[in-house]
Design a protein around this motif. Structure first.
Motif: not given
Lengths: 232, 919
Positions: A36, A130-131, B164, B191-193, B213, B215
């Motif tokens: 990601q 966030s990632n 998020w 690309f962000v869960n 949860n 993406d």
């Protein structure tokens, strides 16, 4: 006055974000999270997201002017510097840089209401953070993440020009530097995906630079000053 | 203006209400809880608390409280007095209700007063939402769906929550009309869960679904590829190249594709192997396509790893592959038309256009060659599908090729046999049957060297000609379906002809239907023959145009007006049927239905009536009845005949005519001549009875039995004559003559003769010009002839002449009684028949004879008389045919003559009425 993200206070704020801002749960899968991050970096290095619309909106899309819209060295950490960072430091620097970018984009948003895609890009940057938070959580549980690293560098705070045209150019250079920075991040993250143990701490070029200039985060070789402002 | 007035009224109402609450409507107490929402099936307790002021005023306490739900008093068993001011009521197992609960008191012992009221609402807490899932339509915001669970009967809110790891998003409140889904108001960030869950909440509780949860990029449904285009290649007739434009999602993810294609007229799609389209691309070349064929394509995409959703199908795009040479030789056949010139024949070569998948392009023309054995071939180029050539009676070889833009097909070769060719080896076991909405034909080959088969078919019709269609099959094929445009309910005559190297084999035919249906018309039944208890029905076979199928059987329905209908099944090969056990003289209604495999159809109703009697039955009844009647009549006649005297006596007794009566006395002592004409000699008193007594002298040489036989013959003839007689005259004549022949009825004869003057003579005559063996006598009751003959001597002369010319005639005459009628006696008729041609009046003849006799008597002075007696005696000797008659005869007078052995004469005497007196 803008707080420089890569200054000591900015770093502190960044670490605070990493430690306290968490509300939801992370996926906990390293490869998924890394993928990601890589995809986000790829997405953000695309100039069609920010730079091209900005140039178009500001009327800088002429052949003579485009040439002046180039990254000013030292504003964002160089790729070499990023290669030298540990993952933890890398994530911290990345997070701090993104925070700075967000701050600058907020300014753009106020100045350029017609820049519709800006909000979407800012949302993506927040998602990137966030990632990063989740990756930091993931790395924090490992030995490497727990190991203290060298002090993270912070990018210099750009000075806002008073002249409108100059401000347009500065904004253009900033966005160009941002896209380039994200390209470097993508490169580093791509290396991460091979194997955690095979991740090189220093690239061959980095090694050469290290030998010549010592450890420098910025392409101009200026050492990151823990405090104070650096010239743009 | 109206709005303003309404506002003023409302404001005034609010003011008054507000004022009343403080003063007029101050409650005497309250109920706790104030607004309860109770779970279904649970227990609920409400407490009513009275105010002191109210208790004092009304002089009541908690014991005076009673409860009502929806104006119905709650049983006191459910009350509990807590203290002086409070009383509670408890409800167990609350059902689904929305009821009003009031607390009341009874004041002054009789006045019920409401203290307070609440409304109880019951329902269920929400269930945990399940099956939460989200979808991100590309370019749109994320939408999540879930299953809300059971019905709560309460207002329940569903809230979609998302966050998020670092921040929360705004809640998404599901709308009332779509409580099972919600679309967030922020753009998805790939690309962000993101963590998503649903909260369901109502008055009885709040519950949260499981968190998911994911993406958002894994929940994407991409936009379909667009601008799909298809291009062919002149180098390769089997490929088409597709190009398209991907959606923007390709910038985030790797796509995979589904590419489907079909020919233009097909309905099912073929798909490119997925492994060939597993990565992002914007073009693809489809191979192994048929030349000159139009194909239709469509495409869709999704995330390459299979997460997410397939896009919608793109718009269809079509393209035509490039041409190739015809891949197959055309079907080729011929027809020989009747020859007009000797030694030649007209042959029509026919062929089928190649289907597009074999033509591989547009057929420009056909090349036909016709070759006789060891002679120059003839070439023809034809644009159509037939060619008529004039050939000799020899064997020919014809070839056919189809040509398109790219090249020629292989050649179809056809042998046209010589005129004297004898076709053999037909196919065996030919069958035709419908299946899958086509008509299949199946056969077995008798010879293995069949080049091809020709199938011809046409619609059998009574009105339309048979217009054949045909198709060709390879020699290895033994089963195929007719590729023509066949219609249902039509009878097809299918012919299969094997084609060998040296010419066609014998054709074999069969009938079949693509789909049968009930007949359009039913058969018209009619009667062929109707009997008393049976009827033969007949009908015509249905025309093939209305059969609509194979007639499997007929059913005959027949009934009487009041009876039940009876059905009889008849095999389809029959055209007539005999209904038996019918009731006579009954009206029958009969109709007939013809059945195919798909059903039947009734024909028109026909009625017939069975006769009352069978054929010959009337005759069998009438004839015996008639015979019986005749027999009865005959018996009656005989009876009357036997009793005729008695009948005559009672019915028409003889009344003598005084004017014709005379008195005469015959005596041996009196002169032989009498004047009968003298009226003076008649009896003056009117009484009469002239009895003519004949004395027969037995001087004839014939023996007595012989004479009796002759007499018997005469008597039979007499009876026979009597049988034919009718009328008064005949009857009276017969009755008067009978005593002269037989004296058996002696007394009766006496009576009869007593009333008439009778004459008698001997008639020596044979029957019908035959010379009798004996002389018989007859008698006449006429009272006048003798007198007349005396007066007319010319008649006598005439008789003599006649007698001289024909000796029979004098012997045939006999006396008759003149009964006032002229010669109506059947005896006379009989006599007239026996002497046809005689113009002499019989009466005159009798008179003449009597005159003769009279003359003999008078001239021979007894000798002549004696002669007459001899004749009479001869006749008398044969009179009765039986012994009894003989005896009776003897009683009349013969006995005396025989006994004495000498002739005696009996002369007529005047006898008194009632009898006669023999002398």
């Amino acid at each position: 006055q803008v707080i420089p993200p890569f200054s000591a206070p900015g770093l502190v704020l960044g670490l605070l974000f990493l430690s306290t801002a968490a509300t939801g749960s992370c996926s906990g899968k390293y490869q998924g999270l890394l993928e990601q991050l890589r995809s986000q970096a790829d997405y953000m290095q695309d100039t069609s997201r920010l730079l091209d619309p900005y140039i178009h909106i500001q009327g800088l899309d002429t052949s003579g002017l485009k040439e002046h819209c180039k990254e000013r060295p030292g504003v964002f950490p160089s790729e070499d510097a990023l290669w030298r960072l540990s993952r933890w430091d890398f994530l911290q620097i990345l997070n701090a840089t993104l925070g700075q970018v967000l701050h600058r984009l907020t300014t753009f948003q106020q100045d350029l209401p017609q820049f519709k895609d800006l909000g979407m890009v800012m949302l993506y940057i927040r998602g990137f953070q966030s990632n990063i938070h989740c990756m930091c959580q993931l790395l924090g549980s490992s030995s490497e993440a727990a190991k203290p690293t060298q002090a993270s560098p912070a990018p210099p705070l750009p000075t806002l020009a008073s002249d409108a045209f100059q401000r347009k150019l500065e904004g253009c250079r900033f966005l160009s530097g941002y896209h380039h920075f994200m390209h470097s991040v993508a490169q580093v993250l791509r290396e991460w995906g091979k194997s955690p143990r095979r991740v090189r701490r220093h690239s061959p070029r980095q090694a050469l630079q290290k030998g010549a200039h010592g450890t420098h985060l910025f392409s101009r070789g200026r050492r990151l000053a823990p405090s104070g402002q650096l010239p743009w | 203006m109206l709005t303003l007035q309404t506002w003023i009224v409302q404001a005034l109402l609010v003011f008054l209400t507000t004022d009343s609450i403080g003063g007029l409507l101050d409650p005497c107490g309250y109920i706790n809880p104030e607004s309860p929402v109770v779970q279904l099936g649970s227990n609920f307790t409400a407490v009513c608390v009275l105010k002191e002021k109210c208790m004092d005023y009304f002089h009541v306490n908690a014991n005076y409280i009673f409860w009502k739900t929806n104006h119905v008093t709650v049983p006191k068993e459910q009350y509990t007095v807590i203290n002086r001011t409070a009383s509670s009521v408890t409800f167990t197992n609350i059902p689904l209700l929305n009821s009003q609960l009031t607390c009341n008191i009874r004041t002054f012992g009789q006045i019920d007063q409401n203290v307070y009221g609440i409304r109880i609402i019951s329902g269920l807490p929400p269930e945990k939402p399940k099956n939460l899932n989200c979808i991100v339509n590309e370019g749109k915001k994320m939408m999540c769906q879930w299953a809300p669970g059971r019905e709560t009967y309460l207002e329940t809110n569903f809230t979609l929550k998302s966050e998020w790891a670092t921040e929360k998003f705004d809640d998404c409140e599901a709308k009332r009309d779509t409580p099972t889904s919600c679309t967030v108001d922020y753009s998805p960030v790939y690309f962000v869960n993101i963590e998503v869950w649903v909260e369901a909440e109502n008055a009885l509780g709040k519950v949260t679904s499981d968190h998911i949860n994911f993406d958002p990029i894994d929940k994407v449904k991409p936009n379909a590829p667009h601008n799909l285009s298809v291009n062919n290649s002149e180098e390769l007739s089997s490929i088409l190249k597709l190009t398209w434009i991907n959606s923007n999602i390709k910038n985030f993810i790797t796509l995979k594709y589904n590419i489907q294609y079909r020919t233009k007229d097909a309905s099912t799609w073929s798909q490119i192997p997925p492994e060939d389209t597993a990565s992002t691309r914007s073009s693809f070349t489809v191979q192994d396509l048929k030349p000159f064929t139009e194909y239709v394509f469509r495409i869709r995409c999704m995330k390459a790893d299979g997460k997410g959703f397939w896009s919608d199908w793109s718009e269809e795009a079509s393209g035509i592959t490039y041409e190739d040479r015809p891949s197959k030789a055309p079907s080729f056949w011929y027809k020989i038309e009747p020859s007009r010139t000797h030694g030649h024949r007209s042959v029509q070569l026919i062929w089928k256009t190649l289907p597009p998948f074999e033509a591989n392009g547009k057929i420009l023309d056909y090349e036909v060659t016709v070759t006789r054995w060891k002679s120059r071939l003839q070439n023809y180029t034809v644009n159509g599908t037939e060619l008529t050539v004039n050939l000799t009676n020899d064997r020919y070889i014809a070839t056919l090729t189809a040509r398109n833009l790219v090249g020629k097909s292989d050649a179809s070769v056809l042998t046209i046999p010589a005129c004297d060719f004898q076709a053999t080896h037909p196919v065996m076991d030919l069958k035709a049957f419908p299946k899958d909405n086509v008509l299949w034909v199946e056969w077995t080959a008798t010879n293995g060297s069949v080049n091809k088969y020709i199938l011809e078919w046409c619609v059998l019709s009574d009105t339309l000609p048979c217009i054949p269609d045909w198709q060709q099959e390879d020699g290895t094929v033994h089963r195929t379906y007719l590729r023509g445009n066949l219609a249902e309910s039509k009878c097809y005559l299918i012919t299969v002809t094997p084609v060998y190297a040296d010419g066609p084999g014998s054709p074999e035919s069969i009938k079949a239907y693509l789909k049968q249906a009930p007949p359009s018309k039913g058969p018209t039944v009619r009667t062929k023959k109707v009997g008393k208890n049976e009827a033969v029905l007949e009908w015509d076979q249905l025309p093939v145009d209305v059969q609509n199928g194979f007639i499997r059987n007929y059913t005959i329905f027949y009934r009487t007006i009041i009876g039940n209908e009876t059905a009889v099944n008849v095999d389809s090969s029959h055209t007539e049927y005999t209904l038996s056990s019918l009731t006579s003289d009954t009206l029958y209604m009969v109709r007939m239905a013809a059945y195919t495999d798909e059903g039947g159809k009734d024909g028109p109703e026909f009625t017939f009536t069975t006769p009352k009697f069978a054929q010959g039955e009337i005759e069998a009844i009438v004839v015996p009845v008639c015979l019986a009647f005749l027999l009865t009549t005959l018996l009656g006649v005989l009876f009357c005949f036997n009793k005729r005297d008695l009948i005559k006596k009672h019915i028409w007794p003889n009344v003598p005519d005084p004017s014709k009566s005379h008195i005469a006395q015959w005596s041996p002592h009196t002169p032989p001549r009498h004047n009968f004409n003298s009226k003076d000699q008649m009896y003056s008193d009117g009484n009469f009875t002239d009895v003519s007594v004949v004395e027969i002298e037995a001087n004839d040489k014939k023996t007595f039995p012989e004479d009796m036989k002759s007499l018997d013959l005469f008597k039979r003839e007499k009876i026979s004559t009597e049988g034919h007689s009718s009328g008064i005259g005949g009857s009276s004549c017969m009755s008067s003559s009978r005593p002269s022949i037989s004296s058996s009825d002696e007394n009766e004869s006496a009576q009869n003769t007593s009333s008439t003057v009778q004459y008698s003579t001997v008639v020596h005559s044979g029957y019908r010009h035959q010379v009798p063996s004996v002389q018989v006598f007859s008698r006449s009751e006429s009272t006048q002839p003798l007198l007349d003959s005396e007066e007319r001597p010319e008649d006598l002369q005439l008789v003599d002449n006649v007698e001289g010319s024909d000796g029979i005639l004098p012997r045939q005459q006999y006396f008759k009684q003149n009964c006032g009628q002229r010669e109506t006696s059947p005896v006379i008729s009989h006599f007239e028949r026996s002497k046809q041609g005689s113009s002499i009046n019989q009466e005159d003849f009798v008179r003449l004879k009597q005159q003769q006799i009279s003359d003999h008597i008078s001239q021979s002075s007894g000798s002549g008389q004696m002669k007459m007696f001899q004749e009479v005696s001869t006749a008398a000797s044969f009179g009765p045919g039986t012994e009894e008659q003989v005896e009776r005869f003897e009683t009349v007078g013969m006995e005396a003559a025989i006994d004495e052995g000498m002739p005696k004469s009996y002369l007529p005497q005047t006898v008194r009425q009632g009898g006669y007196m023999p002398q």
